[in-house]
Design a protein around this motif. Structure first.
Motif, PDB file in Angstrom:
ATOM      1  N   LYS A   1       0.845  -1.193   0.000  1.00 41.36           N
ATOM      2  CA  LYS A   1       0.000   0.000   0.000  1.00 41.36           C
ATOM      3  C   LYS A   1       0.881   1.243   0.000  1.00 41.36           C
ATOM      4  O   LYS A   1       1.822   1.361   0.777  1.00 41.36           O
ATOM      5  CB  LYS A   1      -0.900  -0.010   1.233  1.00 41.36           C
ATOM      6  CG  LYS A   1      -1.905   1.127   1.281  1.00 41.36           C
ATOM      7  CD  LYS A   1      -2.668   1.136   2.589  1.00 41.36           C
ATOM      8  CE  LYS A   1      -3.510  -0.101   2.771  1.00 41.36           C
ATOM      9  NZ  LYS A   1      -4.332  -0.023   4.004  1.00 41.36           N
TER      10      LYS A   1
ATOM     11  N   TYR B   1      -1.681   5.725   2.364  1.00 41.07           N
ATOM     12  CA  TYR B   1      -2.439   5.377   3.562  1.00 41.07           C
ATOM     13  C   TYR B   1      -3.565   6.362   3.856  1.00 41.07           C
ATOM     14  O   TYR B   1      -4.544   6.010   4.510  1.00 41.07           O
ATOM     15  CB  TYR B   1      -1.495   5.290   4.761  1.00 41.07           C
ATOM     16  CG  TYR B   1      -0.619   4.061   4.731  1.00 41.07           C
ATOM     17  CD1 TYR B   1      -1.063   2.854   5.264  1.00 41.07           C
ATOM     18  CD2 TYR B   1       0.640   4.094   4.140  1.00 41.07           C
ATOM     19  CE1 TYR B   1      -0.271   1.714   5.222  1.00 41.07           C
ATOM     20  CE2 TYR B   1       1.442   2.962   4.092  1.00 41.07           C
ATOM     21  CZ  TYR B   1       0.977   1.776   4.633  1.00 41.07           C
ATOM     22  OH  TYR B   1       1.762   0.648   4.581  1.00 41.07           O
TER      23      TYR B   1
ATOM     24  N   SER C   1      -6.620   5.502   1.466  1.00 47.32           N
ATOM     25  CA  SER C   1      -7.279   4.206   1.685  1.00 47.32           C
ATOM     26  C   SER C   1      -8.611   4.289   2.423  1.00 47.32           C
ATOM     27  O   SER C   1      -9.573   3.610   2.041  1.00 47.32           O
ATOM     28  CB  SER C   1      -6.333   3.255   2.424  1.00 47.32           C
ATOM     29  OG  SER C   1      -5.254   2.902   1.588  1.00 47.32           O
TER      30      SER C   1
END
Length: 266
Positions: free
Chosen positions: A80, A83, A86
């Motif tokens: 990922k 962050y 997300s």
């Protein structure tokens, strides 16, 4: 998505890349969005700097534009990267495709959106989605597609489709920021080379951004000014987006209005 919201559904004229600093004064450095996007290419030591710009830019657009007028789409595998984007997935304004099958389906959906808009919405007096949204009560949303060039295009997607996509996307309100390590420039993949050649390239080497005339027309300003790349307070931007979305009220049972007087056909 279609909406009747009366806010100004126009994509900004430029992508904010950071600040020009002259004698203590700051002004945003914008690269025109009418080009459809750009490629962000970095060396090994500059990836975090590039990621900070990409995430900051995406969050800034989501915070600035009317709620749900923009969706950020990500084509990427592996770890990922963003962050602070997300949490926006469950609001359906950020979407990640992280394997070949998901990317193929996601890309096909975007293709369908572009083709449909060209066929049904755009014409001589509405040459692009901005023009359509200024004249129509049925607003259409914009898409910002973040593409990791190391994972897209896949070998299953024909070169013809990639060419059609990059050439027709911007008029239909689909903007592209492709990114990757500078080593991708030597890739033999024709689809990757098509994207690299179609969009202007912004390079980051040793954490220094190379602002060419392709990115910013008035490069002579750098004789007296310095450039500071976009690196915003991303937690604060995320919090503001969530506040604007008001998810508690949005998904509360009492706020969900069901249709009445419906009939079940037998």
């Amino acid at each position: 998505m279609t909406t009747t919201h009366e806010e100004n559904y126009a994509f900004p004229r430029g992508f904010n890349l950071g600040d020009l600093i002259l004698e203590g004064n700051r002004m945003p450095l914008l690269t025109p969005s009418e080009d459809g996007g750009f490629c962000l290419l970095y060396d090994d030591v500059s990836e975090k700097k590039a990621d900070a710009l990409l995430e900051s830019l995406s969050l800034q657009l989501l915070e600035h534009m009317p709620l749900e007028s923009l969706r950020v789409e990500m084509f990427d595998f592996g770890r990922k990267k963003f962050y602070h984007l997300s949490p926006l997935q469950y609001l359906s304004i950020y979407r990640v495709s992280h394997d070949d099958k998901m990317i193929a389906e996601h890309f096909e959906e975007l293709e369908h959106t572009i083709i449909t808009r060209h066929q049904e919405l755009l014409c001589c007096n509405r040459p692009n989605l901005n023009a359509h949204n200024q004249k129509s009560k049925l607003k259409q949303n914009y898409h910002l597609v973040l593409i990791n060039l190391h994972h897209f295009p896949t070998t299953e997607i024909e070169l013809r489709r990639i060419k059609n996509f990059v050439e027709s996307a911007v008029h239909a309100g689909v903007y592209v920021i492709a990114f990757g390590n500078q080593e991708i420039e030597t890739s033999g993949h024709e689809g990757v080379q098509t994207i690299l050649k179609h969009f202007k390239n912004l390079r980051v080497t040793n954490n220094e951004f190379e602002i060419t005339s392709e990115i910013f027309e008035h490069t002579q300003v750098f004789e007296v000014a310095t450039f500071e790349p976009l690196d915003l307070a991303r937690p604060a931007l995320l919090e503001q987006i969530m506040t604007n979305a008001n998810p508690e009220e949005r998904f509360a049972p009492e706020s969900i209005k069901l249709e009445t007087d419906t009939k079940v056909m037998k």
